[in-house]
Each structure stands twice: as structure tokens, then as C-alpha cells.
Design an enzyme around this catalytic site. Structure first.
Site, PDB file in Angstrom:
ATOM      1  N   SER A 197       0.961  -1.176  -0.042  1.00 46.54           N
ATOM      2  CA  SER A 197      -0.140   0.008  -0.113  1.00 46.54           C
ATOM      3  C   SER A 197       0.870   1.152   0.033  1.00 46.54           C
ATOM      4  O   SER A 197       1.632   1.413   0.892  1.00 46.54           O
ATOM      5  CB  SER A 197      -0.880   0.107   1.242  1.00 46.54           C
ATOM      6  OG  SER A 197      -1.494   1.389   1.316  1.00 46.54           O
ATOM      7  N   HIS A 233      -1.212  -1.226  -4.222  1.00 43.75           N
ATOM      8  CA  HIS A 233      -2.568  -0.758  -3.688  1.00 43.75           C
ATOM      9  C   HIS A 233      -2.440   0.695  -3.436  1.00 43.75           C
ATOM     10  O   HIS A 233      -1.715   1.238  -2.823  1.00 43.75           O
ATOM     11  CB  HIS A 233      -2.687  -1.393  -2.273  1.00 43.75           C
ATOM     12  CG  HIS A 233      -4.024  -1.160  -1.371  1.00 43.75           C
ATOM     13  ND1 HIS A 233      -4.935  -1.981  -1.876  1.00 43.75           N
ATOM     14  CD2 HIS A 233      -4.304  -0.466  -0.338  1.00 43.75           C
ATOM     15  CE1 HIS A 233      -6.301  -1.449  -1.088  1.00 43.75           C
ATOM     16  NE2 HIS A 233      -5.711  -0.441  -0.346  1.00 43.75           N
ATOM     17  N   ASP A 245      -4.674   4.083  -2.025  1.00 45.95           N
ATOM     18  CA  ASP A 245      -5.822   4.468  -1.138  1.00 45.95           C
ATOM     19  C   ASP A 245      -6.221   5.904  -1.485  1.00 45.95           C
ATOM     20  O   ASP A 245      -5.280   6.735  -1.138  1.00 45.95           O
ATOM     21  CB  ASP A 245      -5.283   4.290   0.367  1.00 45.95           C
ATOM     22  CG  ASP A 245      -4.973   3.048   0.733  1.00 45.95           C
ATOM     23  OD1 ASP A 245      -6.107   2.069   0.779  1.00 45.95           O
ATOM     24  OD2 ASP A 245      -3.843   2.587   1.182  1.00 45.95           O
ATOM     25  N   MET A 258      -8.728   8.829  -0.192  1.00 47.10           N
ATOM     26  CA  MET A 258      -9.461   9.134   0.896  1.00 47.10           C
ATOM     27  C   MET A 258     -10.061  10.628   0.735  1.00 47.10           C
ATOM     28  O   MET A 258      -9.084  11.470   0.112  1.00 47.10           O
ATOM     29  CB  MET A 258      -8.546   9.182   2.247  1.00 47.10           C
ATOM     30  CG  MET A 258      -8.101   7.789   2.438  1.00 47.10           C
ATOM     31  SD  MET A 258      -6.931   7.867   4.034  1.00 47.10           S
ATOM     32  CE  MET A 258      -6.373   6.268   4.062  1.00 47.10           C
ATOM     33  N   HIS A 267      -8.363   1.582  -3.687  1.00 48.94           N
ATOM     34  CA  HIS A 267      -9.449   1.421  -2.651  1.00 48.94           C
ATOM     35  C   HIS A 267     -10.248   2.666  -2.415  1.00 48.94           C
ATOM     36  O   HIS A 267      -9.207   3.701  -1.892  1.00 48.94           O
ATOM     37  CB  HIS A 267      -8.645   0.885  -1.295  1.00 48.94           C
ATOM     38  CG  HIS A 267      -9.308   0.651  -0.296  1.00 48.94           C
ATOM     39  ND1 HIS A 267      -8.702   0.515   1.013  1.00 48.94           N
ATOM     40  CD2 HIS A 267     -10.535   0.916   0.028  1.00 48.94           C
ATOM     41  CE1 HIS A 267      -9.475   0.445   1.801  1.00 48.94           C
ATOM     42  NE2 HIS A 267     -10.723   0.721   1.369  1.00 48.94           N
ATOM     43  N   MET A 299     -11.728   5.067  -0.348  1.00 45.01           N
ATOM     44  CA  MET A 299     -12.527   5.581   0.982  1.00 45.01           C
ATOM     45  C   MET A 299     -13.133   6.752   0.860  1.00 45.01           C
ATOM     46  O   MET A 299     -12.405   7.871   1.661  1.00 45.01           O
ATOM     47  CB  MET A 299     -11.411   5.186   2.053  1.00 45.01           C
ATOM     48  CG  MET A 299     -10.990   3.902   2.557  1.00 45.01           C
ATOM     49  SD  MET A 299      -9.545   3.770   3.252  1.00 45.01           S
ATOM     50  CE  MET A 299      -8.347   3.900   1.918  1.00 45.01           C
ATOM     51  N   MET A 350     -11.498  -5.147   5.773  1.00 45.52           N
ATOM     52  CA  MET A 350     -10.475  -4.164   6.476  1.00 45.52           C
ATOM     53  C   MET A 350     -10.578  -4.722   7.977  1.00 45.52           C
ATOM     54  O   MET A 350     -11.394  -5.242   8.543  1.00 45.52           O
ATOM     55  CB  MET A 350     -11.402  -2.774   6.778  1.00 45.52           C
ATOM     56  CG  MET A 350     -11.780  -1.932   5.519  1.00 45.52           C
ATOM     57  SD  MET A 350     -10.107  -1.303   4.961  1.00 45.52           S
ATOM     58  CE  MET A 350      -9.023  -0.825   6.137  1.00 45.52           C
ATOM     59  N   GLY A 362      -8.547   4.363   7.193  1.00 43.92           N
ATOM     60  CA  GLY A 362      -8.291   5.912   7.462  1.00 43.92           C
ATOM     61  C   GLY A 362      -6.784   6.181   7.428  1.00 43.92           C
ATOM     62  O   GLY A 362      -6.143   7.114   7.060  1.00 43.92           O
ATOM     63  N   PHE A 363      -5.887   5.297   7.999  1.00 43.67           N
ATOM     64  CA  PHE A 363      -4.609   5.271   8.595  1.00 43.67           C
ATOM     65  C   PHE A 363      -3.807   4.053   8.316  1.00 43.67           C
ATOM     66  O   PHE A 363      -4.481   3.055   8.586  1.00 43.67           O
ATOM     67  CB  PHE A 363      -4.565   5.934  10.074  1.00 43.67           C
ATOM     68  CG  PHE A 363      -5.461   7.205  10.309  1.00 43.67           C
ATOM     69  CD1 PHE A 363      -4.799   8.491   9.801  1.00 43.67           C
ATOM     70  CD2 PHE A 363      -6.737   7.151  10.924  1.00 43.67           C
ATOM     71  CE1 PHE A 363      -5.661   9.667  10.070  1.00 43.67           C
ATOM     72  CE2 PHE A 363      -7.261   8.096  11.007  1.00 43.67           C
ATOM     73  CZ  PHE A 363      -6.994   9.510  10.790  1.00 43.67           C
ATOM     74  N   GLY A 364      -2.422   4.394   8.203  1.00 40.50           N
ATOM     75  CA  GLY A 364      -1.959   3.062   7.961  1.00 40.50           C
ATOM     76  C   GLY A 364      -1.062   2.924   9.502  1.00 40.50           C
ATOM     77  O   GLY A 364      -1.479   3.649  10.461  1.00 40.50           O
ATOM     78  N   GLY A 365      -0.509   1.645   9.735  1.00 44.01           N
ATOM     79  CA  GLY A 365       0.245   1.445  10.954  1.00 44.01           C
ATOM     80  C   GLY A 365      -0.636   1.114  12.136  1.00 44.01           C
ATOM     81  O   GLY A 365      -0.067   1.216  13.013  1.00 44.01           O
ATOM     82  N   ASP A 396      -6.933  -5.929   4.583  1.00 42.71           N
ATOM     83  CA  ASP A 396      -6.040  -4.534   4.690  1.00 42.71           C
ATOM     84  C   ASP A 396      -6.134  -3.980   5.926  1.00 42.71           C
ATOM     85  O   ASP A 396      -7.293  -4.004   6.551  1.00 42.71           O
ATOM     86  CB  ASP A 396      -6.968  -3.857   3.491  1.00 42.71           C
ATOM     87  CG  ASP A 396      -6.098  -2.262   3.194  1.00 42.71           C
ATOM     88  OD1 ASP A 396      -5.080  -2.233   3.761  1.00 42.71           O
ATOM     89  OD2 ASP A 396      -6.827  -1.533   2.815  1.00 42.71           O
ATOM     90  N   GLY A 397      -5.035  -3.800   6.320  1.00 42.89           N
ATOM     91  CA  GLY A 397      -5.066  -3.220   7.513  1.00 42.89           C
ATOM     92  C   GLY A 397      -4.240  -4.084   8.649  1.00 42.89           C
ATOM     93  O   GLY A 397      -4.656  -5.123   9.021  1.00 42.89           O
ATOM     94  N   GLY A 398      -3.152  -3.603   9.302  1.00 47.44           N
ATOM     95  CA  GLY A 398      -2.270  -4.460  10.500  1.00 47.44           C
ATOM     96  C   GLY A 398      -1.780  -5.628   9.712  1.00 47.44           C
ATOM     97  O   GLY A 398      -1.682  -6.479  10.661  1.00 47.44           O
ATOM     98  N   GLY A 416       1.120  -2.100   4.124  1.00 46.62           N
ATOM     99  CA  GLY A 416       1.877  -0.734   4.088  1.00 46.62           C
ATOM    100  C   GLY A 416       3.116  -0.868   4.879  1.00 46.62           C
ATOM    101  O   GLY A 416       4.084  -0.725   4.214  1.00 46.62           O
ATOM    102  N   SER A 417       2.902  -0.310   6.281  1.00 45.64           N
ATOM    103  CA  SER A 417       3.931  -0.486   6.778  1.00 45.64           C
ATOM    104  C   SER A 417       4.754  -1.583   6.820  1.00 45.64           C
ATOM    105  O   SER A 417       6.128  -1.541   6.924  1.00 45.64           O
ATOM    106  CB  SER A 417       3.710   0.099   8.335  1.00 45.64           C
ATOM    107  OG  SER A 417       2.493  -0.357   8.809  1.00 45.64           O
TER     108      SER A 417
HETATM  109  C1  DX5 Z   1      -5.895   2.228   5.719  1.00 42.01           C
HETATM  110  C2  DX5 Z   1      -5.713   1.672   4.401  1.00 42.01           C
HETATM  111  C3  DX5 Z   1      -4.445   0.886   4.158  1.00 42.01           C
HETATM  112  C4  DX5 Z   1      -3.390   1.030   4.779  1.00 42.01           C
HETATM  113  C5  DX5 Z   1      -2.770   0.104   5.496  1.00 42.01           C
HETATM  114  O1  DX5 Z   1      -7.226   2.797   5.863  1.00 42.01           O
HETATM  115  O2  DX5 Z   1      -6.807   1.075   3.537  1.00 42.01           O
HETATM  116  O3  DX5 Z   1      -4.291   0.235   2.995  1.00 42.01           O
HETATM  117  O4  DX5 Z   1      -2.363   1.652   3.854  1.00 42.01           O
HETATM  118  O5  DX5 Z   1      -1.531   0.225   6.244  1.00 42.01           O
HETATM  119  P1  DX5 Z   1      -0.840  -0.861   7.077  1.00 42.01           P
HETATM  120  O6  DX5 Z   1      -0.471  -1.899   6.226  1.00 42.01           O
HETATM  121  O7  DX5 Z   1       0.231  -0.031   7.710  1.00 42.01           O
HETATM  122  O8  DX5 Z   1      -1.967  -1.132   8.240  1.00 42.01           O
HETATM  123 ZN    ZN Z   2      -6.510   0.211   1.773  1.00 42.68          ZN
END
Ligand code: DX5
Ligand code: ZN
Length: 220
Positions: free
Chosen positions: A6, A31, A33, A35, A65, A67, A136, A141-144, A174-176, A196-197
Site C-alpha cells: 500500500s 494498492h 488508497d 481518501m 481502494h 475510501m 478491513m 483511514g490510517f496506516g500503521g 487490508d490493515g495491520g 503498507g508499513s
Molecule cells: C488504511 C488503508 C490501508 C493502509 C494499510 O485505511 O486502507 O491500505 O495503507 O496500512 P498498514 O498495512 O500499515 O496497516
Molecule cells: Zn487500503
């Protein structure tokens, strides 16, 4: 198994170079994102970035994606600018079947994302109209953020729903998603890991992608 880094977690001033590095490291998809600061609190990249990425890396599928509160208004731009797959949130669509048909009619793969609180069975009537379901595993809304454990059960439920239907779709998470939980997520039935991270926050993108894929032993 597809690994989709991502770009939200990539260096924002070097997105093309980061995309190229992820592809060299073995990414299957990228990927993206998008928003709007309304459906989710943050604003990230806009659809115009899809064109820049597609021009730079035409061979790699862009997994977009959305959002945003009103996804229908962005569909044509996203597809025309190079999205290979476009995922809208169930929570944003009053006419989800129509939105999926609109995406597919433009020659793009159609996906639906479910927030953590949305049960998988809301998709029961649409299983034949989908190419991807994106679960999800954090609030969007946020990575990490930290992976929400009950999502594992939703992956299993969705896999069972798919087994009992005549449709076929990919299950994307997606996410974590990280090195430490990737095996559990794969075993629960995921086909696509969005990370992502775990990729862009690592020192070695190649090693991170291989470990997410389960092809390399995790040593720490
Ligand atoms: C969050 C995004 C994800 C995000 C995931 O709302 O949809 O795609 O980049 O980030 P990580 O992998 O760091 O949780
Ligand atoms: Zn995403």
C-alpha cells in the site's frame, strides 16, 4: 497469494520510485488508497495519481481502494486513468449492485470493502457480481494500526460463503497485516495481503514481501 504493498506508507515525495522499488522487490499489485476526509478523517492521494503510476508502471495492476463518501463520481476517472481493480466501501453505497455493474461495464475488476463492524453476510446477494472482497482489519483511514483479531473469523466466514456459492472472488485483507500475523491470515483463507508499513517501513522490501508470502522463514 498476491502481495499488494500500500503506497499510503511509501515516502510521499518519492511515490514513483517507491512503486518501482516495490515492484522490483516482487509486489504483485500496487494498492492505492484514495481518501476524502469525509468517509474517513484523512485525505490521501487523488485519482490523478493513478494515471501517473500507470504511465510509469503500466504492467503492474493498480488496486484502487476508494475510501470516499460518494464513490460513483470517481469511477470513470479511476478506470480511465488505469485502475485494474476498483474497490468501493459497502458502507458508502445505497445502490451497490449498480455501482459494481458500472465498474465492470468499464472493463475493470469490481471489489467491495467491508469495515470491521460490517458482517460478511451483507454480500450474500452479490457473490456473483464481485471480483474481490476487501476485509478491513483496522478501521479505515490510517496506516500503521493494529490488526483487529476478530477479522480472522470474518475471513473464514467469507471463504465459506464463497465455497457455498457459484461465484468466485478474491479475499483481500487490508490493515495491520505484517510478518507476525501473515501466516494466520493466509491460513484463514486470504488470497491477497495488502501491506503498507510492513513493506515500506522495512529495510528490505524484498524480504518483507517474501515473508508475507510465506516463502521465507521469519527469523525475528
Ligand atoms: C488504511 C488503508 C490501508 C493502509 C494499510 O485505511 O486502507 O491500505 O495503507 O496500512 P498498514 O498495512 O500499515 O496497516
Ligand atoms: Zn487500503
Amino acid at each position: 497469494m498476491f502481495i499488494a504493498p500500500s503506497l499510503l506508507a511509501a515516502h510521499p515525495g518519492r511515490l514513483e520510485a517507491e512503486a518501482e522499488a516495490a515492484i522490483q522487490a516482487g509486489a504483485d499489485w500496487l494498492h492505492v488508497d484514495i481518501m476524502d476526509g469525509h468517509f474517513v478523517p484523512a485525505i490521501s492521494m487523488g485519482p490523478r495519481l493513478i494515471k501517473a503510476l500507470h504511465d510509469a508502471e503500466p504492467a503492474v495492476p493498480l488496486d484502487v481502494h476508494l475510501m470516499v463518501s460518494s464513490p460513483a463520481q470517481f469511477i470513470a476517472d479511476c478506470v480511465n486513468w488505469g485502475a485494474a481493480s476498483l474497490t468501493v466501501h459497502y458502507e458508502t453505497c445505497h445502490h451497490l449492485h449498480g455501482v459494481l455493474q458500472q465498474i465492470r461495464s468499464l472493463g475493470c475488476k469490481a471489489g467491495v470493502a467491508l469495515n470491521p463492524h460490517t458482517p460478511t453476510n451483507v454480500l450474500q446477494c452479490l457473490l456473483g457480481d464481485l471480483d474481490t472482497v476487501l476485509l478491513m482489519a483496522v478501521n479505515p483511514g490510517f496506516g500503521g494500526q493494529r490488526f483487529i483479531p476478530f477479522t480472522l473469523e470474518k475471513i473464514r466466514q467469507l471463504s465459506n460463503l464463497r465455497d457455498g456459492s457459484s461465484g468466485y472472488f478474491l479475499i483481500s485483507v487490508d490493515g495491520g497485516v505484517g510478518i507476525s500475523n501473515a501466516a494466520l491470515i493466509r491460513e484463514a483463507g486470504a488470497d491477497v495481503l495488502i501491506a503498507g508499513s510492513a513493506v515500506f517501513g522495512s529495510d528490505d522490501y524484498s524480504q518483507a514481501i517474501e515473508q508475507l508470502r510465506g516463502k521465507q522463514t521469519v527469523t525475528k
